[in-house]
Structure formats: structure tokens, C-alpha cells
Scaffold this active site. Structure first.
Site, mmCIF file in Angstrom:
data_model
loop_
_atom_site.group_PDB
_atom_site.id
_atom_site.type_symbol
_atom_site.label_atom_id
_atom_site.label_comp_id
_atom_site.label_asym_id
_atom_site.label_seq_id
_atom_site.Cartn_x
_atom_site.Cartn_y
_atom_site.Cartn_z
ATOM 1 N N SER A 65 0.755 -1.227 0.001
ATOM 2 C CA SER A 65 -0.120 -0.134 0.087
ATOM 3 C C SER A 65 0.806 1.264 -0.027
ATOM 4 O O SER A 65 2.094 1.277 0.570
ATOM 5 C CB SER A 65 -0.957 -0.013 1.193
ATOM 6 O OG SER A 65 -1.413 -0.995 1.652
HETATM 7 N N1 SAH Z 1 0.602 -5.089 4.747
HETATM 8 C C1 SAH Z 1 1.480 -5.334 3.646
HETATM 9 C C2 SAH Z 1 0.758 -5.303 2.296
HETATM 10 C C3 SAH Z 1 0.192 -6.431 1.831
HETATM 11 S S1 SAH Z 1 -0.156 -6.625 0.075
HETATM 12 C C4 SAH Z 1 2.898 -4.638 3.630
HETATM 13 O O1 SAH Z 1 2.648 -3.696 4.642
HETATM 14 O O2 SAH Z 1 3.690 -4.702 3.101
HETATM 15 C C5 SAH Z 1 -1.291 -7.893 0.433
HETATM 16 C C6 SAH Z 1 -0.825 -9.132 0.919
HETATM 17 O O3 SAH Z 1 -2.082 -10.118 1.076
HETATM 18 C C7 SAH Z 1 0.142 -9.852 -0.195
HETATM 19 O O4 SAH Z 1 1.368 -10.159 0.501
HETATM 20 C C8 SAH Z 1 -0.758 -11.108 -0.326
HETATM 21 O O5 SAH Z 1 0.337 -12.456 -0.606
HETATM 22 C C9 SAH Z 1 -1.470 -11.424 0.981
HETATM 23 N N2 SAH Z 1 -2.492 -12.191 0.857
HETATM 24 C C10 SAH Z 1 -3.542 -12.320 -0.058
HETATM 25 N N3 SAH Z 1 -4.492 -13.176 0.360
HETATM 26 C C11 SAH Z 1 -4.145 -13.688 1.516
HETATM 27 C C12 SAH Z 1 -4.663 -14.645 2.532
HETATM 28 N N4 SAH Z 1 -5.877 -15.118 2.365
HETATM 29 N N5 SAH Z 1 -4.065 -14.918 3.628
HETATM 30 C C13 SAH Z 1 -2.864 -14.218 4.037
HETATM 31 N N6 SAH Z 1 -2.351 -13.150 3.028
HETATM 32 C C14 SAH Z 1 -2.984 -13.065 2.135
#
Ligand code: SAH
Length: 215
Positions: A65
């Protein structure tokens, strides 16, 4: 560069104050953003852009993000020292580090094994001992440490996963993007009251990668 970024975030908060219902975020949140070495958490190819106020690719088709969105989501959760916070979507670990800077213990779940490993290694190298990363499908939450004072979901889904509602404590708050992968998404703040009643408030239009997994 980090100081510049927090100034840009403060400016964007002022410009979007009609959505946020305030002109400035909690100073504790701004200080937390000032302390996290974001360049140590983003992958090498995009490290130069660590302190730009826009989303960044972190590999495996995932995007982290915009720092402004991280700031707003953190602020809305009203996190305090000693809180237990559940994060779904560890990604780079940046959001988890920001929450840890507020004195909370963070339980963060990531579904992509390589990202979970990389974030866990980076966070531990930087001394974020109060962040616990687990590789799993976050849809189901992390029952063992529930209930949580706050829950943050950083991937978009069309409805609030029921296990996460159950794992939120009474009086707790959850923030998550709701909507479709290709349609409009809204950041939504969910509150659970003393009688287990749920209320929601729409905050801002946003753009997140989808919550995947086998659920
Ligand atoms: N909070 C993160 C940004 C995350 S982007 C930061 O600060 O960098 C969204 C993330 O959610 C991705 O890494 C993706 O792999 C993960 N994601 C997607 N579906 C998911 C699920 N069902 N369980 C856990 N993680 C998931």
C-alpha cells in the site's frame, strides 16, 4: 526522505479531511511512521522508491500500500501499548512494523511462503520481536491468540470473513478494504460493541490486491 514522506502524508490527510473527519492523524502514528526504516523492508529493485507516497511491487504479483493508506488504516484502529493486533497480508512487513512501533504485539499472516519468510527475516533483523509472522490462509484468522483488540486486513475481499469477526474482541475495531478485484473498493471500519453488535463506516475509495486462498 522519511521526514519528507510524513510531511506528504500529513498534507494528503488535510486534503482528504472530509473523508477522514479530521485534519491530522494521531501524532503517535506519525511518529511510528517516522521510525520505521521502510527501505529495509521493500525489495532491492524498488528500494530507491521506499519513501515515495505510492504503492510498490514486492514480487509474486503483490503490491504494498501507499504509505498514506498505511497511516490512515493504522490511525483508525486507535492502537495502544500492549494491544494484540491481527494482520492479514504481511507482505513486506511494513504495516506490521508500524503497528509494533505503537507498542502492540502483532500476529501477522501471509499466504505466500516466500513473502512470509522474507518479512519474518527482515522484521527480526530489525529487532521487531513483537511481530509474529505465520504462513497460512488469513481468512481463518489466528484462533490461538484471539480475541484481538484490532484486526487489519490488507487485501480486498467482497465480504468480511466471519472468522475474523469472531476473533475481534468486544469494543475492538477492524479495518479492511471491501469490494471486487476489478470494481470499486472502499476502506471500511468495523466496530464490535459490548453486545457483540457490528457496525461499519465507509472511509475512502482504495485499491488493494485480492485476498486469495482456498476458503
Ligand atoms: N501489509 C503489507 C501489504 C500487503 S499486500 C505490507 O505492509 O507490506 C497484500 C498481501 O496479502 C500480499 O502479500 C498477499 O500475498 C497477501 N494475501 C493475499 N491473500 C491472503 C490470504 N488469504 N491470507 C494471507 N495473506 C494473503
Amino acid at each position: 526522505m522519511r521526514r519528507n514522506l510524513t510531511e506528504e502524508i500529513a498534507e494528503e490527510v488535510r486534503l482528504t479531511s472530509q473523508y477522514l473527519d479530521k485534519d491530522a492523524l494521531d501524532p503517535r502514528v506519525m511518529q511510528a511512521l517516522d521510525r520505521v526504516p521502510r527501505h529495509e523492508l521493500v525489495p532491492a529493485p524498488v528500494r530507491q522508491q521506499s519513501y515515495a507516497n505510492h504503492p510498490l511491487p514486492i514480487g509474486f504479483g503483490q503490491t504494498i500500500s501507499q504509505p498514506y493508506v498505511v497511516a490512515v488504516m493504522t490511525d483508525l484502529l486507535d492502537i495502544h501499548e500492549g494491544d494484540r493486533v491481527l494482520e492479514i497480508g504481511t507482505g513486506s512487513g511494513y504495516q506490521a512494523a508500524v503497528i509494533a512501533e505503537l507498542g502492540a504485539t502483532v500476529y501477522s499472516i501471509e499466504v505466500i511462503p516466500e513473502l512470509a519468510e522474507r518479512a519474518a527475516a527482515n522484521l527480526s533483523r530489525l529487532g521487531y520481536d513483537t511481530v509474529h509472522v505465520r504462513e497460512a490462509d488469513g481468512y481463518f484468522g489466528w484462533e490461538e491468540h484471539a480475541p484481538y483488540d484490532a484486526i487489519i486486513v490488507t487485501a480486498v475481499t467482497s465480504r468480511i470473513p466471519p472468522p475474523l469477526i469472531r476473533q475481534l474482541r468486544r469494543g475492538g475495531k477492524m479495518i479492511l478494504p471491501l469490494g471486487g478485484q476489478h470494481s470499486a473498493q472502499q476502506l471500511v471500519l468495523v466496530a464490535k460493541d459490548a453486545d457483540d453488535r457490528i457496525s461499519t463506516r465507509q472511509i475512502l475509495p482504495v485499491r488493494f490486491v485480492p485476498l486469495t486462498g482456498g476458503h
